[in-house]
Design a protein around this motif. Structure first.
Motif, PDB file in Angstrom:
ATOM      1  N   TYR A 205       0.840  -1.198   0.000  1.00 51.17           N
ATOM      2  CA  TYR A 205       0.000   0.000   0.000  1.00 51.17           C
ATOM      3  C   TYR A 205       0.880   1.255   0.000  1.00 51.17           C
ATOM      4  O   TYR A 205       0.582   2.234  -0.694  1.00 51.17           O
ATOM      5  N   LYS A 206       1.949   1.244   0.771  1.00 53.88           N
ATOM      6  CA  LYS A 206       2.861   2.399   0.764  1.00 53.88           C
ATOM      7  C   LYS A 206       3.481   2.595  -0.614  1.00 53.88           C
ATOM      8  O   LYS A 206       3.657   3.730  -1.078  1.00 53.88           O
ATOM      9  N   GLN A 207       3.820   1.495  -1.280  1.00 56.69           N
ATOM     10  CA  GLN A 207       4.314   1.619  -2.648  1.00 56.69           C
ATOM     11  C   GLN A 207       3.277   2.305  -3.524  1.00 56.69           C
ATOM     12  O   GLN A 207       3.599   3.217  -4.306  1.00 56.69           O
ATOM     13  N   ALA A 208       2.025   1.892  -3.392  1.00 56.16           N
ATOM     14  CA  ALA A 208       0.963   2.496  -4.193  1.00 56.16           C
ATOM     15  C   ALA A 208       0.821   3.976  -3.882  1.00 56.16           C
ATOM     16  O   ALA A 208       0.657   4.811  -4.784  1.00 56.16           O
ATOM     17  N   PHE A 209       0.890   4.322  -2.600  1.00 52.46           N
ATOM     18  CA  PHE A 209       0.728   5.714  -2.180  1.00 52.46           C
ATOM     19  C   PHE A 209       1.798   6.606  -2.803  1.00 52.46           C
ATOM     20  O   PHE A 209       1.493   7.694  -3.324  1.00 52.46           O
ATOM     21  N   TYR A 210       3.037   6.167  -2.777  1.00 51.80           N
ATOM     22  CA  TYR A 210       4.133   6.998  -3.278  1.00 51.80           C
ATOM     23  C   TYR A 210       4.366   6.851  -4.776  1.00 51.80           C
ATOM     24  O   TYR A 210       5.108   7.625  -5.367  1.00 51.80           O
ATOM     25  N   ALA A 211       3.719   5.876  -5.406  1.00 46.17           N
ATOM     26  CA  ALA A 211       3.877   5.694  -6.847  1.00 46.17           C
ATOM     27  C   ALA A 211       2.822   6.439  -7.646  1.00 46.17           C
ATOM     28  O   ALA A 211       2.847   6.415  -8.877  1.00 46.17           O
ATOM     29  N   ARG A 212       1.884   7.110  -6.969  1.00 49.13           N
ATOM     30  CA  ARG A 212       0.851   7.852  -7.704  1.00 49.13           C
ATOM     31  C   ARG A 212       1.306   9.287  -7.948  1.00 49.13           C
ATOM     32  O   ARG A 212       2.141   9.835  -7.222  1.00 49.13           O
ATOM     33  N   ASP A 213       0.729   9.874  -8.958  1.00 51.09           N
ATOM     34  CA  ASP A 213       0.986  11.274  -9.272  1.00 51.09           C
ATOM     35  C   ASP A 213       0.356  12.149  -8.197  1.00 51.09           C
ATOM     36  O   ASP A 213      -0.539  11.723  -7.456  1.00 51.09           O
ATOM     37  N   LEU A 214       0.835  13.382  -8.085  1.00 50.82           N
ATOM     38  CA  LEU A 214       0.166  14.351  -7.219  1.00 50.82           C
ATOM     39  C   LEU A 214      -1.299  14.442  -7.642  1.00 50.82           C
ATOM     40  O   LEU A 214      -1.608  14.534  -8.825  1.00 50.82           O
ATOM     41  N   ALA A 215      -2.184  14.412  -6.673  1.00 51.31           N
ATOM     42  CA  ALA A 215      -3.629  14.415  -6.920  1.00 51.31           C
ATOM     43  C   ALA A 215      -4.093  13.165  -7.663  1.00 51.31           C
ATOM     44  O   ALA A 215      -5.189  13.135  -8.204  1.00 51.31           O
ATOM     45  N   GLY A 216      -3.259  12.131  -7.669  1.00 47.25           N
ATOM     46  CA  GLY A 216      -3.667  10.862  -8.244  1.00 47.25           C
ATOM     47  C   GLY A 216      -4.528  10.066  -7.275  1.00 47.25           C
ATOM     48  O   GLY A 216      -4.830  10.504  -6.157  1.00 47.25           O
ATOM     49  N   THR A 217      -4.919   8.873  -7.692  1.00 45.56           N
ATOM     50  CA  THR A 217      -5.832   8.039  -6.914  1.00 45.56           C
ATOM     51  C   THR A 217      -5.182   6.705  -6.567  1.00 45.56           C
ATOM     52  O   THR A 217      -4.574   6.068  -7.429  1.00 45.56           O
ATOM     53  N   VAL A 218      -5.305   6.318  -5.305  1.00 45.21           N
ATOM     54  CA  VAL A 218      -4.913   4.977  -4.870  1.00 45.21           C
ATOM     55  C   VAL A 218      -6.186   4.186  -4.587  1.00 45.21           C
ATOM     56  O   VAL A 218      -7.088   4.679  -3.903  1.00 45.21           O
ATOM     57  N   VAL A 219      -6.243   2.968  -5.104  1.00 43.06           N
ATOM     58  CA  VAL A 219      -7.389   2.082  -4.851  1.00 43.06           C
ATOM     59  C   VAL A 219      -6.880   0.817  -4.174  1.00 43.06           C
ATOM     60  O   VAL A 219      -6.032   0.110  -4.725  1.00 43.06           O
ATOM     61  N   LEU A 220      -7.397   0.543  -2.985  1.00 44.45           N
ATOM     62  CA  LEU A 220      -7.083  -0.692  -2.279  1.00 44.45           C
ATOM     63  C   LEU A 220      -8.171  -1.712  -2.565  1.00 44.45           C
ATOM     64  O   LEU A 220      -9.327  -1.534  -2.165  1.00 44.45           O
ATOM     65  N   VAL A 221      -7.797  -2.795  -3.270  1.00 39.65           N
ATOM     66  CA  VAL A 221      -8.745  -3.882  -3.519  1.00 39.65           C
ATOM     67  C   VAL A 221      -8.229  -5.193  -2.926  1.00 39.65           C
ATOM     68  O   VAL A 221      -8.982  -6.120  -2.704  1.00 39.65           O
ATOM     69  N   GLY A 222      -6.917  -5.259  -2.636  1.00 43.54           N
ATOM     70  CA  GLY A 222      -6.373  -6.405  -1.912  1.00 43.54           C
ATOM     71  C   GLY A 222      -6.946  -6.438  -0.501  1.00 43.54           C
ATOM     72  O   GLY A 222      -7.160  -5.388   0.112  1.00 43.54           O
ATOM     73  N   VAL A 223      -7.194  -7.635   0.017  1.00 45.86           N
ATOM     74  CA  VAL A 223      -7.866  -7.779   1.308  1.00 45.86           C
ATOM     75  C   VAL A 223      -6.828  -7.979   2.412  1.00 45.86           C
ATOM     76  O   VAL A 223      -6.137  -9.005   2.439  1.00 45.86           O
ATOM     77  N   PRO A 224      -6.720  -7.028   3.351  1.00 37.82           N
ATOM     78  CA  PRO A 224      -5.774  -7.195   4.455  1.00 37.82           C
ATOM     79  C   PRO A 224      -6.329  -8.141   5.516  1.00 37.82           C
ATOM     80  O   PRO A 224      -7.516  -8.476   5.519  1.00 37.82           O
ATOM     81  N   THR A 225      -5.464  -8.575   6.418  1.00 37.01           N
ATOM     82  CA  THR A 225      -5.893  -9.377   7.559  1.00 37.01           C
ATOM     83  C   THR A 225      -6.116  -8.452   8.758  1.00 37.01           C
ATOM     84  O   THR A 225      -5.605  -7.326   8.790  1.00 37.01           O
ATOM     85  N   PRO A 226      -6.884  -8.902   9.763  1.00 38.15           N
ATOM     86  CA  PRO A 226      -7.316  -7.998  10.837  1.00 38.15           C
ATOM     87  C   PRO A 226      -6.184  -7.336  11.620  1.00 38.15           C
ATOM     88  O   PRO A 226      -6.359  -6.219  12.125  1.00 38.15           O
ATOM     89  N   GLU A 227      -5.029  -7.993  11.723  1.00 37.92           N
ATOM     90  CA  GLU A 227      -3.970  -7.430  12.564  1.00 37.92           C
ATOM     91  C   GLU A 227      -3.122  -6.383  11.858  1.00 37.92           C
ATOM     92  O   GLU A 227      -2.310  -5.690  12.488  1.00 37.92           O
ATOM     93  N   MET A 228      -3.310  -6.197  10.562  1.00 36.13           N
ATOM     94  CA  MET A 228      -2.471  -5.271   9.811  1.00 36.13           C
ATOM     95  C   MET A 228      -2.812  -3.817  10.125  1.00 36.13           C
ATOM     96  O   MET A 228      -3.978  -3.456  10.250  1.00 36.13           O
ATOM     97  N   THR A 229      -1.787  -2.996  10.224  1.00 39.53           N
ATOM     98  CA  THR A 229      -1.967  -1.555  10.427  1.00 39.53           C
ATOM     99  C   THR A 229      -1.110  -0.807   9.416  1.00 39.53           C
ATOM    100  O   THR A 229      -0.159  -1.354   8.852  1.00 39.53           O
ATOM    101  N   LEU A 230      -1.448   0.455   9.216  1.00 39.50           N
ATOM    102  CA  LEU A 230      -0.745   1.291   8.247  1.00 39.50           C
ATOM    103  C   LEU A 230      -0.312   2.586   8.903  1.00 39.50           C
ATOM    104  O   LEU A 230      -1.098   3.222   9.612  1.00 39.50           O
ATOM    105  N   GLU A 231       0.934   2.983   8.672  1.00 37.75           N
ATOM    106  CA  GLU A 231       1.424   4.258   9.179  1.00 37.75           C
ATOM    107  C   GLU A 231       1.998   5.069   8.032  1.00 37.75           C
ATOM    108  O   GLU A 231       2.861   4.592   7.286  1.00 37.75           O
ATOM    109  N   LEU A 232       1.483   6.285   7.853  1.00 38.24           N
ATOM    110  CA  LEU A 232       1.961   7.210   6.825  1.00 38.24           C
ATOM    111  C   LEU A 232       2.136   8.587   7.442  1.00 38.24           C
ATOM    112  O   LEU A 232       1.344   8.980   8.309  1.00 38.24           O
ATOM    113  N   PRO A 233       3.151   9.335   7.026  1.00 40.81           N
ATOM    114  CA  PRO A 233       3.276  10.718   7.506  1.00 40.81           C
ATOM    115  C   PRO A 233       2.035  11.521   7.099  1.00 40.81           C
ATOM    116  O   PRO A 233       1.703  11.588   5.915  1.00 40.81           O
ATOM    117  N   LEU A 234       1.373  12.113   8.060  1.00 44.13           N
ATOM    118  CA  LEU A 234       0.133  12.821   7.751  1.00 44.13           C
ATOM    119  C   LEU A 234       0.391  13.987   6.806  1.00 44.13           C
ATOM    120  O   LEU A 234      -0.479  14.324   5.986  1.00 44.13           O
TER     121      LEU A 234
END
Length: 361
Positions: free
Chosen positions: A262-291
């Motif tokens: 997901y982080k790869q997807a976030f940083y691989a998009r253009d400015l004002a681009g769109t990230v779509v998450l369709v892969g299914v995570p497992t319940p214990e997974m968390t995500l941290e991104l610089p706000l």
């Protein structure tokens, strides 16, 4: 009169599945019995077997299916006996706040058949995604049946019931891919490659497939990718940027369901681009991104559930495109198998050897 048919049952966490006799009741109000013709072997079925969804064993597996309506209960108007249908796991209610606002694809009260199918001793079965289609016949809510052109191959048509629709819809419906867009798809299993196909169908100019398996990347090229990146040997973000003039892709579809990708997807998009998450995570997974990065890049971060599809709208359209030769659903059918070969198909799927094994009944 209730019928006894064969069905693939998962009795306990991680136990090999087996074919057993199950009891399918006559359809009640709003229900239908469908004679299953084909059902794809999906990762979700494996998650059920392994206890990754819940522990409501025993499960009647299978959900990616097409077949013919055999009988219907009182009040059913959507379908009639003899109709060729694709089964879906989101029968919309028509009454919730989302349906009333004209957004039934986001229905908050989707439903399944009310009566249980059972084992011979009366033990209720939990049907996978409310369908349970690794069986000769299954009982579903009538709204889970979408009538389509019977000229379609059942093996190909049934795949729209889950994985192909999820990926294709992630590109077309959720991501809003348009003519001339650049698109990157991270993770090229069945869902990711369906996203590749969806991006091509929508007219994307550049479609970059990313995976760690060269076999899956080769399939992506056949389905419409213009470029591939093996992220086991190259930095996916840098490669996607290099292929898009240093900017990143207009739409990046993450079809793995892991924080790293997901982080790869976030940083691989253009400015004002769109990230779509369709892969299914497992319940214990968390995500941290610089706000600040979230704020500074603009655009949209979306999740795609079932490809934001509306089966009554999307399934007939996509089957028409398939019959016109514009949507190669047959390419997803790696092999056809018998009902008692599902366990072996799980192993091949887990090893990345197939896009889809399809049970033919």
């Amino acid at each position: 009169m209730p019928q006894q048919v064969r069905g693939v049952i998962a009795r306990g966490k991680g136990e090999p599945v087996r074919v057993e006799t199950i009891v399918v009741p006559d359809p009640g109000p709003g229900e239908a019995v469908v004679k299953v013709q084909a059902c794809g072997v999906c990762h979700t079925d494996l998650h059920y077997r392994d206890g990754g969804i819940n522990d409501d064993f025993p499960f009647l597996l299978g959900h990616e299916a097409a077949g013919v309506v055999e009988s219907v209960g009182d009040g059913v108007t959507e379908v009639a006996p003899g109709d060729f249908v694709i089964l879906n796991w989101r029968a919309v209610c028509g009454q919730c706040r989302s349906c009333r606002r004209g957004r039934p694809q986001y229905c908050f009260a989707t439903h399944n058949a009310k009566q249980p199918m059972t084992l011979l001793d009366g033990t209720p079965l939990s049907p996978a995604l409310g369908i349970g289609a690794f069986a000769d016949k299954t009982l579903v809510a009538a709204g889970q049946c979408t009538k389509v052109d019977p000229a379609a191959s059942p093996a190909a048509a049934g795949l729209l019931g889950c994985g192909v629709m999820a990926g294709l819809g992630a590109a077309v419906n959720t991501g809003g891919v348009g003519r001339g867009d650049s698109v990157a798809v991270i993770g090229c299993g069945g869902v990711g490659n369906a996203a590749v196909m969806g991006a091509r169908l929508a007219g994307a100019a550049k479609i970059i497939a990313v995976d760690i398996d060269d076999r899956k990347l080769a399939t992506a090229l056949r389905l419409g990718a213009t470029h591939t990146v093996n992220s086991a040997t190259a930095d996916a973000v840098e490669e996607i940027r290099a292929l898009t003039g240093g900017n990143g892709a207009d739409v990046v579809i993450e079809a793995v369901g892991r924080p790293e990708t997901y982080k790869q997807a976030f940083y691989a998009r253009d400015l004002a681009g769109t990230v779509v998450l369709v892969g299914v995570p497992t319940p214990e997974m968390t995500l941290e991104l610089p706000l600040l990065d979230v704020f500074g890049r603009g655009g949209a971060l979306k999740s795609s559930w079932y490809g934001d599809c509306l089966p009554s709208r999307d399934f007939p359209l996509l089957i028409d495109l398939y019959l016109q030769g514009r949507l190669d659903l047959d390419a997803f059918v790696s092999e056809t198998i018998a009902l008692d070969q599902v366990e072996e198909a799980f192993a091949r799927m887990h090893g990345g050897d197939v896009l889809r094994s399809v049970v033919m009944l």
